[in-house]
Scaffold this active site. Structure first.
Site, mmCIF file in Angstrom:
data_model
loop_
_atom_site.group_PDB
_atom_site.id
_atom_site.type_symbol
_atom_site.label_atom_id
_atom_site.label_comp_id
_atom_site.label_asym_id
_atom_site.label_seq_id
_atom_site.Cartn_x
_atom_site.Cartn_y
_atom_site.Cartn_z
ATOM 1 N N SER A 38 22.763 47.008 -7.341
ATOM 2 C CA SER A 38 23.916 47.849 -7.718
ATOM 3 C C SER A 38 23.992 49.093 -6.833
ATOM 4 O O SER A 38 25.071 49.490 -6.376
ATOM 5 C CB SER A 38 23.787 48.288 -9.183
ATOM 6 O OG SER A 38 23.867 47.177 -10.032
ATOM 7 N N ARG A 42 26.895 50.216 -3.884
ATOM 8 C CA ARG A 42 27.586 51.507 -4.001
ATOM 9 C C ARG A 42 27.315 52.398 -2.799
ATOM 10 O O ARG A 42 28.188 53.155 -2.366
ATOM 11 C CB ARG A 42 27.178 52.196 -5.306
ATOM 12 C CG ARG A 42 27.814 51.530 -6.542
ATOM 13 C CD ARG A 42 27.056 51.824 -7.805
ATOM 14 N NE ARG A 42 27.705 51.329 -9.016
ATOM 15 C CZ ARG A 42 27.689 50.059 -9.445
ATOM 16 N NH1 ARG A 42 27.063 49.117 -8.728
ATOM 17 N NH2 ARG A 42 28.303 49.705 -10.552
ATOM 18 N N ARG A 139 35.512 33.473 -12.088
ATOM 19 C CA ARG A 139 35.126 34.582 -12.974
ATOM 20 C C ARG A 139 36.331 35.488 -13.277
ATOM 21 O O ARG A 139 37.213 35.650 -12.435
ATOM 22 C CB ARG A 139 33.969 35.378 -12.338
ATOM 23 C CG ARG A 139 32.707 34.520 -12.254
ATOM 24 C CD ARG A 139 31.563 35.271 -11.632
ATOM 25 N NE ARG A 139 31.129 36.380 -12.448
ATOM 26 C CZ ARG A 139 30.237 37.291 -12.048
ATOM 27 N NH1 ARG A 139 29.703 37.201 -10.828
ATOM 28 N NH2 ARG A 139 29.867 38.265 -12.845
ATOM 29 N N SER A 184 31.245 47.368 -19.235
ATOM 30 C CA SER A 184 31.046 46.761 -17.912
ATOM 31 C C SER A 184 31.079 47.830 -16.841
ATOM 32 O O SER A 184 32.086 48.529 -16.682
ATOM 33 C CB SER A 184 32.160 45.732 -17.645
ATOM 34 O OG SER A 184 32.277 45.497 -16.261
ATOM 35 N N ASP A 334 21.415 41.590 -17.172
ATOM 36 C CA ASP A 334 20.997 40.673 -16.101
ATOM 37 C C ASP A 334 19.596 40.099 -16.327
ATOM 38 O O ASP A 334 19.190 39.156 -15.645
ATOM 39 C CB ASP A 334 21.028 41.404 -14.750
ATOM 40 C CG ASP A 334 22.460 41.713 -14.319
ATOM 41 O OD1 ASP A 334 23.391 41.074 -14.845
ATOM 42 O OD2 ASP A 334 22.633 42.592 -13.463
ATOM 43 N N ARG A 407 19.748 34.298 -10.775
ATOM 44 C CA ARG A 407 18.826 34.698 -11.848
ATOM 45 C C ARG A 407 18.387 33.504 -12.695
ATOM 46 O O ARG A 407 17.283 33.500 -13.222
ATOM 47 C CB ARG A 407 19.467 35.781 -12.719
ATOM 48 C CG ARG A 407 19.817 37.028 -11.900
ATOM 49 C CD ARG A 407 19.931 38.267 -12.736
ATOM 50 N NE ARG A 407 20.686 39.289 -12.035
ATOM 51 C CZ ARG A 407 20.208 40.065 -11.069
ATOM 52 N NH1 ARG A 407 18.953 39.931 -10.676
ATOM 53 N NH2 ARG A 407 20.967 40.973 -10.487
#
Ligand code: S3P
Length: 449
Positions: A38, A42, A139, A184, A334, A407
Site C-alpha cells: 500500500s 502511494r 472486480r 475501503s 488481507d 494471498r
C-alpha cells in the site's frame, strides 16, 4: 529426509510442490519481508504528482507496484530504475499528468486502478482509457465511479459503469462529502486524490476505519488533511500543492503474516521478522493472533518516515479458536486467508464474520479458501460473510490452486508446512504480485540448520 520445495514452470504458469519431512519442520532465524504494497503504490503516485523529486527506499518490486510505475511513466512521469536501492520519481506537479497514448494497464492491482481513477477524473480535458487483467476486470469499480460521478466526473465502463475497461474524460470536479457504505481505503483514497485538484473541502466518511497510509503520506507531502477519528472521516482542502519527499517503506505486515502463522503452527519454531510496519490500521492480524494466544512480541519499536515499525518475534504456540467480526475485519482484511490456516491448528472452532468484502478481492476468498483447504482434508464451512474453521486438523497432501490470487497461493503453501504427503499448488506464480521472493524464503526457512 529434508523438506522438498520445488517450483516447475510451463510457458504460462508455475506449480509449487511441497513435502515436509516425517518429523515436520521447525523454522528458526531472522528475516525481512519486502516493502509494504500500500505504501509503495502511494509513494509512486504522490511522488508522480508532487513538485520536485521524491526518493523512495524499500519499494516493493512486486507486480502490483510495477503496474503503478508503468501507468505513471505512460503519463509522462520520469522514474529511475526500480531495482535501485533508492528510486527517484521526478514529479510533474498536480494536474500535469499527460494524456497517455496507450491504454493504462493496472494488471492485477485494484489499488492502482481505483486510486489512479481519482487523479484521472480530475485532469480537465484529458482522455484516458484504463484496464486490468481478467481478475481486475471482474472486480467492482462502481464503488469509486459512483462518487466520482457525483463530483462531476465523466467515466464510462461496462455493465452500467461498474466494470473495467473504463474510459475517462477528465473534468473540473466539485467538492463533496461522500459517505462510503464500505470501509475501503481504496475508495477513501480515490476520493481524496480527486479532492486534491478540486476547489474546497472534499470529505469521505466510512463505517469503520480502513488503512490510513494515504492520509499520513498526503500530509507529509504538504496537503491540508483533517481527520476526525470519531466519525471515521477525512477531509482534504483543494487545490493542494504537494512537494516531493523522502520515503523509507517498511516491510509489509501482510507478507509478514505468512511467517507469523508458519512459525505459530510448526512446533519448535522461533522467528524474528525485522522492520515490519505496525500502523494500527493494519495490525488487526496481531490482535486476532493474540486473541488466539499466539506468542508474538514487538521489539525495537520506532517510527520511520511517518509510519510505526517494529521487529516481530514469534514462537510456535498452542492456539485457541476465537470469533472475529466488526471493526477488526478491515484492519486485517488481507490476512484472513492465512488466519484461516492458523485456525486449522487451533483448539476449537474459529468464526470469521462481517467479511463479505473477501468475495470481491483478487478472487472470492471465502469460496476459494474453503474449497482449497477442504481439498487438503480441512473442515472449513463457507458463510455468506465469512468462514467457520474447525481446529485440530490433520491435513493430507493434494493438488490445490491459487485461482491466480497471490494471498490464496501463499496461504496454501503455509498450510503445506503441516500437511503429510505432497501438496502441489497450481498457478503459484501469483505470489509475485506482492511477494516475488516468497518461495525462496520458504525454501531457506525449511532447510535444517
Ligand atoms: C488496499 C486496500 C484494501 C486491501 C488492498 C490494498 C490499499 O482494499 O485489501 O490489498 O492499498 O488501499 P479495499 O480498499 O478494497 O478494502
Amino acid at each position: 529426509m529434508t523438506a522438498l520445495i520445488q517450483l516447475t514452470e510451463t510457458v504460462l504458469h508455475q506449480t509449487l510442490a511441497l513435502q515436509m519431512p516425517a518429523g515436520g519442520v521447525a523454522l528458526q532465524g531472522r528475516l525481512q519481508v519486502p516493502g509494504d504494497k500500500s505504501i509503495s503504490h502511494r509513494s509512486l503516485m504522490l511522488g508522480s504528482i508532487a513538485q520536485g523529486e521524491t526518493r523512495i527506499k524499500g519499494l516493493l518490486l512486486g507486480e502490483d507496484p510495477r503496474s503503478t510505475a508503468k501507468c505513471f511513466r505512460a503519463m509522462g512521469v520520469t522514474l529511475s530504475d526500480l531495482e535501485q536501492e533508492w528510486v527517484a520519481v521526478q514529479g510533474v506537479g498536480l494536474g500535469n499528468l499527460q494524456e497517455p497514448s496507450e491504454v493504462l494497464d493496472a494488471g492485477n492491482s485494484g489499488t492502482t486502478l481505483r486510486l489512479m481513477l481519482g487523479l484521472l477524473a480530475s485532469h480537465p480535458g484529458r482522455f484516458f482509457t484504463v484496464t486490468g487483467d481478467g481478475s481486475l476486470r471482474s472486480r467492482p469499480m462502481g464503488r469509486v465511479i459512483k462518487p466520482l460521478i457525483e463530483m462531476g466526473a465523466d467515466i464510462w465502463g461496462r455493465q452500467g459503469n461498474t466494470l473495467a475497461p473504463l474510459a475517462v474524460r477528465g473534468q473540473r470536479l466539485k467538492s463533496m462529502h461522500y459517505r462510503s457504505p464500505v470501509a475501503s481505503a481504496q475508495v477513501k483514497s480515490c476520493i481524496l486524490l480527486a479532492g486534491l485538484m478540486t476547489e474546497g473541502r472534499t470529505t469521505v466518511s466510512e463505517p469503520s476505519l480502513s488503512r490510513d497510509h494515504s492520509e499520513r503520506m498526503l500530509r507529509a507531502f504538504g496537503a491540508d488533511i483533517a481527520v476526525d477519528p470519531e466519525t471515521c472521516s477525512v477531509a482534504v482542502s483543494g487545490p493542494a500543492t504537494l512537494t516531493g519527499q523522502t520515503i523509507v517503506v517498511p516491510g509489509d505486515i501482510s507478507s509478514a503474516a505468512f511467517w507469523l502463522v508458519a512459525a505459530l503452527i510448526t512446533p519448535g519454531s522461533e522467528l524474528v521478522i525485522e522492520n515490519v510496519g505496525i500502523n494500527p490500521t493494519r495490525t488487526g492480524i496481531l490482535d486476532a493472533l493474540w486473541q488466539m494466544e499466539a506468542d508474538i512480541t514487538l521489539e525495537n519499536e520506532r517510527e520511520v518516515t511517518g509510519e510505526p515499525v517494529a521487529d516481530l518475534r514469534v514462537r510456535a504456540s498452542a492456539l485457541k479458536a476465537a470469533t472475529f467480526s466488526g471493526d477488526l475485519i478491515p484492519r486485517m482484511i488481507d490476512e484472513i486467508p492465512v488466519l484461516a490456516v492458523a485456525a486449522l491448528f487451533a483448539q476449537g472452532t474459529t468464526v470469521v464474520k462481517d467479511a463479505e468484502e473477501l468475495r470481491v478481492k483478487e478472487c472470492d476468498r471465502i469460496t476459494v479458501m474453503a474449497q482449497q483447504l477442504n481439498r487438503l482434508g480441512a473442515q472449513v464451512t463457507e458463510q455468506p460473510d465469512g468462514l467457520e474453521i474447525e481446529g485440530g486438523a490433520m491435513l493430507q497432501g493434494a493438488e490445490v490452486d491459487s485461482y491466480t490470487d497471490h494471498r490464496v497461493g501463499m496461504s496454501l503453501a503455509i498450510a503445506a508446512l503441516r500437511t503429510s504427503g505432497q501438496t502441489t499448488i497450481q498457478r503459484a506464480e501469483a505470489a509475485a504480485v506482492s511477494y516475488p521472493s516468497f518461495v525462496q524464503t520458504l525454501a531457506n526457512l525449511c532447510q535444517p540448520a
